[in-house]
Enzyme design. Sequence first.
Site: not given
Ligand code: AMP
Length: 184
Positions: A13, A88, A127, A131, A142
């Site tokens: 994404k 989400r 990758r 993180r 996740r």
């Molecule tokens: P991402 O970079 O989108 O994979 O997000 C990394 C982490 O941020 C996720 O595993 C959640 O802990 C938090 N996070 C990001 N977006 C959301 C969301 N819309 N709702 C809840 N937690 C989020």
Amino acid sequence: MNIILFGPPGAGKGTQAKLLQDKYSIPHLSTGDIFRTAIKNQTPLGVKVKSILDAGQLVPDETVVDLVADELKDPKYDSGFILDGFPRTVPQAEAFDEIAENQNKAIDAFVVLTVPEKELISRILSRGQGRTDDTEEKIKTRLEVYHEETEPVQNHYSSKGVVKEIDGIGTIDEIFERIASSLK
Ligand code: AMP
């Protein structure tokens, strides 16, 4: 054009959002990036969400919804946006419907990147972004959270007739071409 980019962790994404941002000159809004920057800068938001991100769990809906509602008021999103990582959960999607209506920002496309689970895990492990939630154990958490909480969000958008399912296997350029032609 207002786009939601959807799919499991490791689907690509973030990579595709950046390419879309360049092609259509509309900003990319990643809730994950906002949280990671807040953690790095040790802001009150960062302090609040750090242990949640480290555990691979979801930040509470209210926190995320308030953040996105506020961020979208920035005039830079007036001509469109690419949402990455939001909504989400179904409650986030419902809250976002209201925000979108109040701010006059209907979603034009809900782009789903589909990638088999095995491929996701190996992509994330290779990758190497450093993180803290990119370990094998956290990736599994996740993915579980994704199946339970996030996948149902797709149904929410099906009824709106905006869902575009894209095969997320291939080179970055191939996948980008598929997305771009689905948006024509
Ligand atoms: P991402 O970079 O989108 O994979 O997000 C990394 C982490 O941020 C996720 O595993 C959640 O802990 C938090 N996070 C990001 N977006 C959301 C969301 N819309 N709702 C809840 N937690 C989020």
